[in-house]
Write an enzyme that holds these catalytic residues in place. Sequence first.
Site: not given
Ligand code: BDR
Ligand code: CA
Length: 312
Positions: A39, A123, A10, A15, A241-242, A164-165
Amino acid sequence: MKKPVIIDCDPGHDDAIALLLAFSSDKLDVRAVTTVAGNQTIEKTFNNALKVLSFAGVDVEVSKGAEKPLIRELKTAPEVHGESGLDGPELPPATIKPSKRSAVETIVDVLNKSSEKVTLIPTGALTNIAQVFISHPEVKDKIDRISLMGGSCYGGNWTPAAEFNILVDPEAANIVFNSGIPITMCGLDVTHKAQIYKDEIENIRGIGNKVAVMVAELLDFFGKFHEAVNDKFGFAGSPLHDPVAVAWVIDPTLITTKSCHVDIETWGEFTSGCTVVDYNDVEGKPKNVDVAFDIDREGFINMLYEAMKKYN
Ligand code: BDR
Ligand code: CA
């Protein structure tokens, strides 16, 4: 032999960097990129994937996926990624033609046609992957493993309990985590250790090719959000993160994991979207997830730096 992978994302700053890391690797054969809402809205994440990959000169099928979670309303993250979902660099319009196939159609077809098992790298929210398992459960046999960014053992980033994801689509996560497919969960426990610092962003900018400069500009924008939350999280840089979910597939020796039973909270008033990790094996349930806890940060940043040198 290169590992066949599909990236479901996303974009999103991290990402986009995860995609660029994957496409530069001589260890991976990226068979398709699919996008999901998270996102930002699906139109934006899809367009961002097309623009970044076009800019990098990559040739790949890019398919649009779910516009909203399985049953919930969509949550987006403009605070982190801006109104476009990829604020910062000015990118020209995409030259890659959008695929006419949906994310689910593309994932199912790539899996069916592959002679080897494929690794999925999600991701974003797990909506597309759950939809594949609901509509075509037989293709699970063609999946080697899922290396995903999502969840955490110790605390969330969007609520006290949730990352979040997973928070965006807990029902989809529940389907994926109970799919029986081996999972590597690169959650906040490891990604908060995968920070990139300002001097390292300058090193990437200094590579000087247009993709490296674009990545530095993405990280400038991404860094502003993380500077603002430094005190809360104790960050000295931005957590990438990703790219960690991609890095694990390229070189798992960089990352330390522990096999645990993980459940997804889909109901809790305060804990919806929590990945409940039985770290101490108190229930003795089957261990369905390899949870990542640690990373060789410098090795990871070096992998990213070397990756960016491969672009023009
Ligand atoms: C995740 O949330 C998104 O904002 C980032 O792309 C990542 O995948 C981190 O919590
Ligand atoms: Ca992401």
